[in-house]
Design a protein around this motif. Structure first.
Motif, PDB file in Angstrom:
ATOM      1  N   LYS A 256       1.225   2.764 -11.053  1.00 24.30           N
ATOM      2  CA  LYS A 256       0.951   1.343 -11.220  1.00 24.30           C
ATOM      3  C   LYS A 256       0.490   0.732  -9.905  1.00 24.30           C
ATOM      4  O   LYS A 256       0.820   1.229  -8.832  1.00 24.30           O
ATOM      5  N   ARG A 257      -0.243  -0.394 -10.003  1.00 24.02           N
ATOM      6  CA  ARG A 257      -0.773  -1.021  -8.801  1.00 24.02           C
ATOM      7  C   ARG A 257       0.226  -2.044  -8.233  1.00 24.02           C
ATOM      8  O   ARG A 257      -0.126  -3.180  -7.919  1.00 24.02           O
ATOM      9  N   THR A 258       1.466  -1.644  -8.089  1.00 23.22           N
ATOM     10  CA  THR A 258       2.483  -2.550  -7.566  1.00 23.22           C
ATOM     11  C   THR A 258       2.210  -2.876  -6.096  1.00 23.22           C
ATOM     12  O   THR A 258       1.806  -1.989  -5.320  1.00 23.22           O
ATOM     13  N   PRO A 259       2.402  -4.130  -5.691  1.00 19.99           N
ATOM     14  CA  PRO A 259       2.136  -4.507  -4.300  1.00 19.99           C
ATOM     15  C   PRO A 259       2.964  -3.695  -3.310  1.00 19.99           C
ATOM     16  O   PRO A 259       4.098  -3.281  -3.608  1.00 19.99           O
ATOM     17  N   LEU A 260       2.411  -3.480  -2.137  1.00 21.62           N
ATOM     18  CA  LEU A 260       3.152  -2.797  -1.091  1.00 21.62           C
ATOM     19  C   LEU A 260       4.256  -3.714  -0.577  1.00 21.62           C
ATOM     20  O   LEU A 260       4.105  -4.933  -0.521  1.00 21.62           O
ATOM     21  N   PRO A 261       5.410  -3.145  -0.193  1.00 23.16           N
ATOM     22  CA  PRO A 261       6.546  -3.978   0.215  1.00 23.16           C
ATOM     23  C   PRO A 261       6.286  -4.727   1.514  1.00 23.16           C
ATOM     24  O   PRO A 261       5.515  -4.286   2.366  1.00 23.16           O
ATOM     25  N   TRP A 262       6.927  -5.867   1.645  1.00 27.57           N
ATOM     26  CA  TRP A 262       6.881  -6.677   2.860  1.00 27.57           C
ATOM     27  C   TRP A 262       7.613  -5.959   3.987  1.00 27.57           C
ATOM     28  O   TRP A 262       8.677  -5.376   3.773  1.00 27.57           O
ATOM     29  N   ASP A 263       7.046  -5.975   5.168  1.00 30.45           N
ATOM     30  CA  ASP A 263       7.662  -5.358   6.341  1.00 30.45           C
ATOM     31  C   ASP A 263       8.077  -6.472   7.297  1.00 30.45           C
ATOM     32  O   ASP A 263       7.224  -7.037   7.978  1.00 30.45           O
ATOM     33  N   PRO A 264       9.370  -6.806   7.363  1.00 29.82           N
ATOM     34  CA  PRO A 264       9.804  -7.901   8.238  1.00 29.82           C
ATOM     35  C   PRO A 264       9.433  -7.676   9.706  1.00 29.82           C
ATOM     36  O   PRO A 264       9.243  -8.635  10.455  1.00 29.82           O
ATOM     37  N   ALA A 265       9.328  -6.383  10.115  1.00 32.11           N
ATOM     38  CA  ALA A 265       8.979  -6.084  11.505  1.00 32.11           C
ATOM     39  C   ALA A 265       7.490  -6.281  11.770  1.00 32.11           C
ATOM     40  O   ALA A 265       7.072  -6.395  12.921  1.00 32.11           O
ATOM     41  N   ALA A 266       6.696  -6.321  10.715  1.00 27.01           N
ATOM     42  CA  ALA A 266       5.250  -6.505  10.863  1.00 27.01           C
ATOM     43  C   ALA A 266       4.748  -7.436   9.760  1.00 27.01           C
ATOM     44  O   ALA A 266       4.065  -7.004   8.830  1.00 27.01           O
ATOM     45  N   VAL A 292      -4.337 -11.292   9.951  1.00 26.91           N
ATOM     46  CA  VAL A 292      -3.703 -12.597   9.972  1.00 26.91           C
ATOM     47  C   VAL A 292      -2.429 -12.447  10.801  1.00 26.91           C
ATOM     48  O   VAL A 292      -1.677 -11.494  10.615  1.00 26.91           O
ATOM     49  N   VAL A 293      -2.181 -13.356  11.728  1.00 33.06           N
ATOM     50  CA  VAL A 293      -1.014 -13.262  12.587  1.00 33.06           C
ATOM     51  C   VAL A 293      -0.167 -14.513  12.437  1.00 33.06           C
ATOM     52  O   VAL A 293      -0.669 -15.588  12.138  1.00 33.06           O
ATOM     53  N   ARG A 294       1.111 -14.357  12.618  1.00 33.80           N
ATOM     54  CA  ARG A 294       2.033 -15.490  12.558  1.00 33.80           C
ATOM     55  C   ARG A 294       1.883 -16.316  13.834  1.00 33.80           C
ATOM     56  O   ARG A 294       1.806 -15.775  14.934  1.00 33.80           O
ATOM     57  N   THR A 295       1.829 -17.632  13.710  1.00 28.97           N
ATOM     58  CA  THR A 295       1.736 -18.522  14.882  1.00 28.97           C
ATOM     59  C   THR A 295       2.947 -19.402  14.968  1.00 28.97           C
ATOM     60  O   THR A 295       3.741 -19.501  14.039  1.00 28.97           O
TER      61      THR A 295
END
Length: 295
Positions: A256-266, A292-295
Motif C-alpha cells: 500500500k502507498r502508506t505515507p512514510l513516518p514522521w522523523d522527529p529528529a529530521a 523545506v526547513v523549520r524556522t
C-alpha cells in the motif's frame, strides 16, 4: 530565516528530444542565463486542511514553504502549484473554506504570477467546481519567453481520465505548432503507468502522450506521488515533484502507498520544492531541489 542550501542538483539537457541526467553539478542557478532564459518554481501537494500523522506540523508546512520561496536570492518569473492544494473533504462548505485559506496563504508569495491546477483532492468529488470558483479553469495554456506551457486536468474526472473533450482541446492546441518548439506540460497525476494499483497513472494518458510524441522537445512536470522521480516515455521526460505535506514510498515498493513516518529528529524530511531554469533556445532545463526547513 536560515538560508537553505541547494542539493540534488540535476542537469536535464534535452538533446534531439532526449534528456541526459547528470548528477553532481555544482553550478549556481542562473549562472549562464541568456537573454531569453528564465526560471520558475514548482510546488506540489500542499494538502491544506490535512491534520494528524504523519505530519504533526501540517498547519505550518505551507507557511514555511512560502517563506523559503520568498527567501530565494533571485525571485522566479512565476510559480506553479501542480495540484492537491487542499486535502479532500466530503463537506462542500469545508472544501471552500480550505481553498480560501490556501489562496490567502499563497497570496503571501512575493511573486504574483502564480499558476494553479487541481489535484484529485481538490476536484474529484465535485468535478472541479469549487476549484474553478477560486482559481479559474482546470486546464489552460500560457506562453513564456518562447516556451509553450500546457496545463492538463487528469483529476476532475473521478475515473482518473483526461477525457475526450479535453483531448480534443489538446489536439487543437497542438495543431500547426512547430514540431521542434519547446513544450512544457504541467499535470497532477503521471501521464504514464507508474503504479496503477496506487492510482499513479492516467487511464487515457497514453492518448495525450500520442498527441505530444511528434514534438521533439516535450517535458512533463507533475506531482501526486509525493517524491522526486524521473522517467522517459520515448523522448518525453517526466519529472515528479516532492510534496509539501508528507513523503510516500517508492513506486510499488510495498503493498500500500502508506505515507512514510514522521522523523522527529529530521522534521520535513522528504518534503521540498524545486526551481526550474529554462533555456528555450536549447530546450533544456536545470532543476534544483530545495528542502523545506523549520524556522
Amino acid at each position: 530565516m536560515t538560508m537553505i542550501d541547494r542539493r540534488d542538483f540535476l542537469r536535464l539537457a534535452a538533446a534531439g528530444g532526449g534528456a541526459a541526467f547528470l548528477s553532481g553539478l555544482n553550478l549556481p542557478a542562473h549562472a549562464h542565463a541568456g537573454d531569453g532564459d528564465f526560471y520558475f518554481v514548482q510546488l506540489s501537494d500542499t494538502h491544506w486542511g490535512f491534520s494528524g500523522a504523519p505530519n504533526p506540523e501540517a498547519s505550518h508546512t505551507l507557511h514555511e514553504a512560502v517563506k523559503a520561496v520568498n527567501a530565494l536570492t533571485t525571485q522566479p518569473d512565476f510559480i506553479v502549484f501542480t495540484g492537491d492544494l487542499t486535502h479532500t473533504t466530503d463537506d462542500p462548505a469545508e472544501r471552500r473554506r480550505r481553498m480560501a485559506a490556501f489562496r490567502d496563504i499563497a497570496a503571501g508569495l512575493k511573486v504574483k504570477t502564480v499558476h494553479f491546477m487541481p489535484g484529485e483532492h481538490d476536484a474529484s468529488l465535485d468535478n472541479g467546481a469549487a476549484f474553478q470558483e477560486f482559481f479559474g479553469p482546470t486546464h489552460y495554456t500560457f506562453d513564456h519567453k518562447g516556451v509553450h506551457f500546457i496545463t492538463l486536468d487528469n483529476v476532475s474526472d473521478p475515473g482518473a481520465r483526461i477525457g475526450a473533450e479535453q483531448l480534443a482541446w489538446l489536439e487543437k492546441d497542438l495543431a500547426g505548432r512547430d514540431k521542434a518548439a519547446p513544450i512544457v506540460v504541467l499535470t497532477h497525476r503521471p501521464l504514464f503507468d507508474l503504479a496503477p494499483k496506487w492510482d499513479w497513472a492516467t487511464r487515457d494518458g497514453e492518448q495525450a502522450l500520442a498527441l505530444l510524441m511528434p514534438f521533439t522537445n516535450v517535458t512533463v512536470f507533475y506531482g501526486h506521488i509525493h517524491q522526486e522521480h524521473h522517467h522517459q516515455t520515448g523522448h518525453i521526460a517526466h519529472h515528479a515533484a516532492k510534496s509539501l505535506i508528507f513523503p510516500l514510498p517508492a513506486p510499488g515498493s510495498q503493498e500500500k502507498r502508506t505515507p512514510l513516518p514522521w522523523d522527529p529528529a529530521a522534521p520535513y524530511k522528504g518534503l521540498g520544492f524545486r526551481e526550474i531554469e529554462a533555456e528555450p533556445k536549447k530546450a533544456s532545463y536545470e532543476v534544483t531541489e530545495f528542502p523545506v526547513v523549520r524556522t
